[in-house]
Motif scaffolding. Sequence first.
Motif, PDB file in Angstrom:
ATOM      1  N   ASN A   1     -10.944 -14.623  56.537  1.00  9.97           N
ATOM      2  CA  ASN A   1     -10.947 -14.127  58.344  1.00  9.97           C
ATOM      3  C   ASN A   1      -9.558 -13.777  58.695  1.00  9.97           C
ATOM      4  O   ASN A   1      -8.997 -13.191  59.518  1.00  9.97           O
ATOM      5  CB  ASN A   1     -12.042 -14.022  58.604  1.00  9.97           C
ATOM      6  N   ILE A   2      -8.623 -14.770  58.868  1.00 16.79           N
ATOM      7  CA  ILE A   2      -7.724 -15.146  59.597  1.00 16.79           C
ATOM      8  C   ILE A   2      -6.728 -14.006  59.500  1.00 16.79           C
ATOM      9  O   ILE A   2      -6.124 -13.846  58.777  1.00 16.79           O
ATOM     10  CB  ILE A   2      -6.637 -16.431  59.040  1.00 16.79           C
ATOM     11  N   LYS A   3      -6.241 -14.463  60.672  1.00 19.04           N
ATOM     12  CA  LYS A   3      -5.335 -12.899  60.689  1.00 19.04           C
ATOM     13  C   LYS A   3      -3.772 -14.171  61.841  1.00 19.04           C
ATOM     14  O   LYS A   3      -2.688 -13.048  61.257  1.00 19.04           O
ATOM     15  CB  LYS A   3      -6.131 -11.661  61.905  1.00 19.04           C
ATOM     16  N   LYS A   4      -4.053 -14.614  62.358  1.00 24.77           N
ATOM     17  CA  LYS A   4      -3.170 -15.024  63.076  1.00 24.77           C
ATOM     18  C   LYS A   4      -2.972 -16.646  63.617  1.00 24.77           C
ATOM     19  O   LYS A   4      -4.450 -16.775  63.798  1.00 24.77           O
ATOM     20  CB  LYS A   4      -2.847 -14.112  64.462  1.00 24.77           C
ATOM     21  N   LEU A   5      -1.837 -16.799  63.573  1.00 28.04           N
ATOM     22  CA  LEU A   5      -1.767 -18.375  64.014  1.00 28.04           C
ATOM     23  C   LEU A   5      -1.044 -18.667  65.585  1.00 28.04           C
ATOM     24  O   LEU A   5       0.655 -18.072  65.208  1.00 28.04           O
ATOM     25  CB  LEU A   5      -1.156 -18.985  62.633  1.00 28.04           C
ATOM     26  N   VAL A   6      -1.741 -19.046  66.321  1.00 28.67           N
ATOM     27  CA  VAL A   6      -0.791 -19.470  67.300  1.00 28.67           C
ATOM     28  C   VAL A   6       0.172 -21.031  67.249  1.00 28.67           C
ATOM     29  O   VAL A   6      -1.713 -21.363  67.431  1.00 28.67           O
ATOM     30  CB  VAL A   6      -1.527 -18.614  69.010  1.00 28.67           C
ATOM     31  N   LEU A   7       1.225 -21.311  67.171  1.00 29.52           N
ATOM     32  CA  LEU A   7       1.201 -22.265  66.966  1.00 29.52           C
ATOM     33  C   LEU A   7       2.303 -22.870  67.774  1.00 29.52           C
ATOM     34  O   LEU A   7       3.133 -22.313  68.699  1.00 29.52           O
ATOM     35  CB  LEU A   7       2.375 -23.064  65.691  1.00 29.52           C
ATOM     36  N   HIS A   8       1.580 -24.354  68.627  1.00 25.61           N
ATOM     37  CA  HIS A   8       2.647 -24.329  70.037  1.00 25.61           C
ATOM     38  C   HIS A   8       3.707 -25.683  69.527  1.00 25.61           C
ATOM     39  O   HIS A   8       2.490 -26.380  69.000  1.00 25.61           O
ATOM     40  CB  HIS A   8       0.897 -24.669  70.571  1.00 25.61           C
ATOM     41  N   SER A   9       4.481 -24.751  70.365  1.00 27.54           N
ATOM     42  CA  SER A   9       5.878 -26.047  69.726  1.00 27.54           C
ATOM     43  C   SER A   9       7.012 -26.555  70.897  1.00 27.54           C
ATOM     44  O   SER A   9       5.596 -26.835  71.904  1.00 27.54           O
ATOM     45  CB  SER A   9       6.827 -25.075  68.328  1.00 27.54           C
ATOM     46  N   ALA A  10       7.981 -26.478  71.008  1.00 27.12           N
ATOM     47  CA  ALA A  10       8.807 -27.455  71.975  1.00 27.12           C
ATOM     48  C   ALA A  10      10.171 -26.653  71.757  1.00 27.12           C
ATOM     49  O   ALA A  10      10.331 -26.068  70.919  1.00 27.12           O
ATOM     50  CB  ALA A  10       8.238 -28.325  72.256  1.00 27.12           C
ATOM     51  N   LEU A  11      10.900 -26.835  73.429  1.00 28.39           N
ATOM     52  CA  LEU A  11      12.338 -26.146  72.879  1.00 28.39           C
ATOM     53  C   LEU A  11      13.233 -27.164  72.042  1.00 28.39           C
ATOM     54  O   LEU A  11      12.513 -28.318  71.930  1.00 28.39           O
ATOM     55  CB  LEU A  11      12.089 -26.465  74.302  1.00 28.39           C
ATOM     56  N   GLY A  12      13.567 -26.841  71.079  1.00 29.89           N
ATOM     57  CA  GLY A  12      14.603 -27.713  70.336  1.00 29.89           C
ATOM     58  C   GLY A  12      13.896 -28.138  69.542  1.00 29.89           C
ATOM     59  O   GLY A  12      14.918 -28.742  68.427  1.00 29.89           O
ATOM     60  N   ALA A  13      12.789 -27.412  69.194  1.00 32.63           N
ATOM     61  CA  ALA A  13      12.636 -27.790  67.539  1.00 32.63           C
ATOM     62  C   ALA A  13      12.410 -27.536  66.664  1.00 32.63           C
ATOM     63  O   ALA A  13      12.538 -28.155  65.518  1.00 32.63           O
ATOM     64  CB  ALA A  13      11.262 -27.735  67.786  1.00 32.63           C
ATOM     65  N   GLN A  14      13.756 -26.377  66.224  1.00 37.73           N
ATOM     66  CA  GLN A  14      14.348 -25.921  66.092  1.00 37.73           C
ATOM     67  C   GLN A  14      15.724 -26.407  64.678  1.00 37.73           C
ATOM     68  O   GLN A  14      16.139 -26.103  63.678  1.00 37.73           O
ATOM     69  CB  GLN A  14      15.703 -24.226  65.624  1.00 37.73           C
ATOM     70  N   TYR A  15      16.184 -27.881  66.376  1.00 34.67           N
ATOM     71  CA  TYR A  15      16.493 -29.127  65.191  1.00 34.67           C
ATOM     72  C   TYR A  15      16.286 -29.402  64.381  1.00 34.67           C
ATOM     73  O   TYR A  15      14.947 -30.359  64.276  1.00 34.67           O
ATOM     74  CB  TYR A  15      17.697 -29.253  66.512  1.00 34.67           C
ATOM     75  N   ASN A  16      17.031 -30.549  62.937  1.00 33.73           N
ATOM     76  CA  ASN A  16      16.478 -30.984  61.984  1.00 33.73           C
ATOM     77  C   ASN A  16      17.012 -32.502  62.214  1.00 33.73           C
ATOM     78  O   ASN A  16      16.538 -33.552  61.236  1.00 33.73           O
ATOM     79  CB  ASN A  16      16.508 -30.537  60.558  1.00 33.73           C
ATOM     80  N   HIS A  17      17.571 -32.166  63.661  1.00 35.89           N
ATOM     81  CA  HIS A  17      17.766 -33.582  63.870  1.00 35.89           C
ATOM     82  C   HIS A  17      18.464 -34.122  65.324  1.00 35.89           C
ATOM     83  O   HIS A  17      18.271 -32.626  66.475  1.00 35.89           O
ATOM     84  CB  HIS A  17      18.315 -34.753  63.710  1.00 35.89           C
ATOM     85  N   GLY A  18      18.596 -35.714  66.023  1.00 31.99           N
ATOM     86  CA  GLY A  18      18.572 -35.193  67.150  1.00 31.99           C
ATOM     87  C   GLY A  18      17.695 -35.130  68.415  1.00 31.99           C
ATOM     88  O   GLY A  18      18.135 -35.213  69.398  1.00 31.99           O
ATOM     89  N   ILE A  19      16.021 -35.051  68.096  1.00 32.40           N
ATOM     90  CA  ILE A  19      15.497 -34.194  69.158  1.00 32.40           C
ATOM     91  C   ILE A  19      14.461 -35.502  69.638  1.00 32.40           C
ATOM     92  O   ILE A  19      13.454 -35.034  69.806  1.00 32.40           O
ATOM     93  CB  ILE A  19      14.788 -32.871  68.620  1.00 32.40           C
ATOM     94  N   GLY A  20      14.570 -36.482  68.550  1.00 29.40           N
ATOM     95  CA  GLY A  20      13.571 -37.574  68.558  1.00 29.40           C
ATOM     96  C   GLY A  20      12.106 -37.165  68.652  1.00 29.40           C
ATOM     97  O   GLY A  20      12.050 -36.647  67.512  1.00 29.40           O
ATOM     98  N   THR A  21      11.342 -37.449  69.831  1.00 32.54           N
ATOM     99  CA  THR A  21       9.598 -37.436  68.950  1.00 32.54           C
ATOM    100  C   THR A  21       9.734 -35.393  69.207  1.00 32.54           C
ATOM    101  O   THR A  21       7.865 -35.042  68.675  1.00 32.54           O
ATOM    102  CB  THR A  21       9.001 -37.780  70.293  1.00 32.54           C
ATOM    103  N   LEU A  22      10.360 -35.123  69.424  1.00 31.03           N
ATOM    104  CA  LEU A  22      10.426 -33.303  69.101  1.00 31.03           C
ATOM    105  C   LEU A  22       9.970 -33.177  67.557  1.00 31.03           C
ATOM    106  O   LEU A  22       9.724 -31.997  67.636  1.00 31.03           O
ATOM    107  CB  LEU A  22      10.888 -32.841  69.158  1.00 31.03           C
ATOM    108  N   LYS A  23      10.464 -34.169  66.359  1.00 30.55           N
ATOM    109  CA  LYS A  23      10.119 -34.087  65.844  1.00 30.55           C
ATOM    110  C   LYS A  23       8.985 -33.564  64.572  1.00 30.55           C
ATOM    111  O   LYS A  23       9.054 -33.126  63.900  1.00 30.55           O
ATOM    112  CB  LYS A  23      11.412 -35.232  64.793  1.00 30.55           C
ATOM    113  N   LEU A  24       8.154 -33.993  65.665  1.00 28.74           N
ATOM    114  CA  LEU A  24       7.150 -33.232  65.149  1.00 28.74           C
ATOM    115  C   LEU A  24       6.571 -31.974  65.340  1.00 28.74           C
ATOM    116  O   LEU A  24       5.885 -31.339  64.987  1.00 28.74           O
ATOM    117  CB  LEU A  24       5.590 -33.887  66.235  1.00 28.74           C
ATOM    118  N   ASN A  25       7.641 -31.206  66.622  1.00 29.15           N
ATOM    119  CA  ASN A  25       7.000 -29.952  66.378  1.00 29.15           C
ATOM    120  C   ASN A  25       8.103 -29.503  65.360  1.00 29.15           C
ATOM    121  O   ASN A  25       7.848 -28.414  65.127  1.00 29.15           O
ATOM    122  CB  ASN A  25       7.342 -28.974  67.976  1.00 29.15           C
ATOM    123  N   HIS A  26       9.085 -29.727  64.442  1.00 28.57           N
ATOM    124  CA  HIS A  26      10.160 -29.111  63.971  1.00 28.57           C
ATOM    125  C   HIS A  26       9.809 -29.332  62.817  1.00 28.57           C
ATOM    126  O   HIS A  26       9.271 -28.269  61.848  1.00 28.57           O
ATOM    127  CB  HIS A  26      11.329 -30.130  64.081  1.00 28.57           C
TER     128      HIS A  26
END
Length: 305
Positions: free
Chosen positions: A105-130
């Motif tokens: 039935n799932i129609k939508k996922l709202v995913l909580h992320s973080a600023l900077g999550a688009q980068y694949n390096h240099g963001i430290g703990t935000l790799k969680l969100n990337h």
Amino acid sequence: MSLHITIVPASSRAGRETILVLLESKERPFIRGIYRDPSKAPAEFTKQPNFEAVKGDVDTGTGLDFSGSDAVLYVPPPTYDGTDQGQFATQAATNVEKALRAAPNIKKLVLHSALGAQYNHGIGTLKLNHISDHILKSAAPEVLIVKPGYYFEDWTSALETMQEDPPSFRWPIHPADHAIPMVSVKDVGAYCASALISSAAGTSAPPLPLRYVEIFGPRNYSALDVKKTIEEITGKEGTLITVEKEGLADYFAQGGIPREYVQDYVEMFVAMRPGGIMAGDFEYKETTVRGGIELDEVFRELAGK
Ligand SMILES: NC(=O)c1ccc[n+]([C@@H]2O[C@H](COP(=O)([O-])OP(=O)(O)OC[C@H]3O[C@@H](n4cnc5c(N)ncnc54)[C@H](OP(=O)(O)O)[C@@H]3O)[C@@H](O)[C@H]2O)c1
């Protein structure tokens, strides 16, 4: 039939604020909150007939029951048990993805992320969100990725030390006038709740393509803004100490960040400084949602003033 929404983890700060708004909403959705320990669900939630607390863990994948849900909010939790943050993020997001794909039935996922999550390096703990964004970006017919600035509510320690004698606080971003996006987690919850409610349940509207929105507060804030705000609330002038790059590891270790994650925290805060990888991402854009709650409102509430 009423909308069915699942929040995981329901104990996350954004999850809790989202539930508060959903419970007050005129749509009266049915809400399933997934907790590692359901006894932690607040009584103000569990007493509502349209709320249930169920046991689940994104790390092991147990209890991730999204059946019957129209929409899910996932807030990737950080880990502090020594496990590599990237490994944990991959495992948790893969478990959430499996559970989403198993729920017809799932129609939508709202995913909580973080600023900077688009980068694949240099963001430290935000790799969680990337990593979570990458794994989950097509895990539901519609995916909305929300990228809040730093929560105001994370700065309770500054409020506390500014009420000590002598009043002072340390700030991990240098220089003191470098403003970054910050926002109340209440504004984040309000936005997530409205995004979950508008998940086109019971309509024939086609799902929207993958979208990203940033959530900032009414304006960006520097350490000087934080100092001024706290001084107005406490009525005491204090000393602000911005921590230089070389002092960041000690700053985070003294603040209780487990040894295994200290370098990740250093990298994340270096990324936000002038010249850092995230420093160009702080402008309000067309996709930026501007929250209405000001820093002083949050600090006044936290200080009980
Ligand atoms: N803090 C900020 O300023 C900020 C800003 C932007 C983005 N973010 C992002 O927001 C997310 C949340 O970060 P946060 O530090 O603010 O965390 P938080 O919401 O304060 O806490 C996350 C919660 O997740 C629960 N949890 C932990 N491991 C779990 C597991 N294996 N299964 C189910 N639940 C689990 C924990 O509750 P229990 O221990 O009760 O189970 C914990 O309270 C992160 O992705 C972060 O990068 C944070």
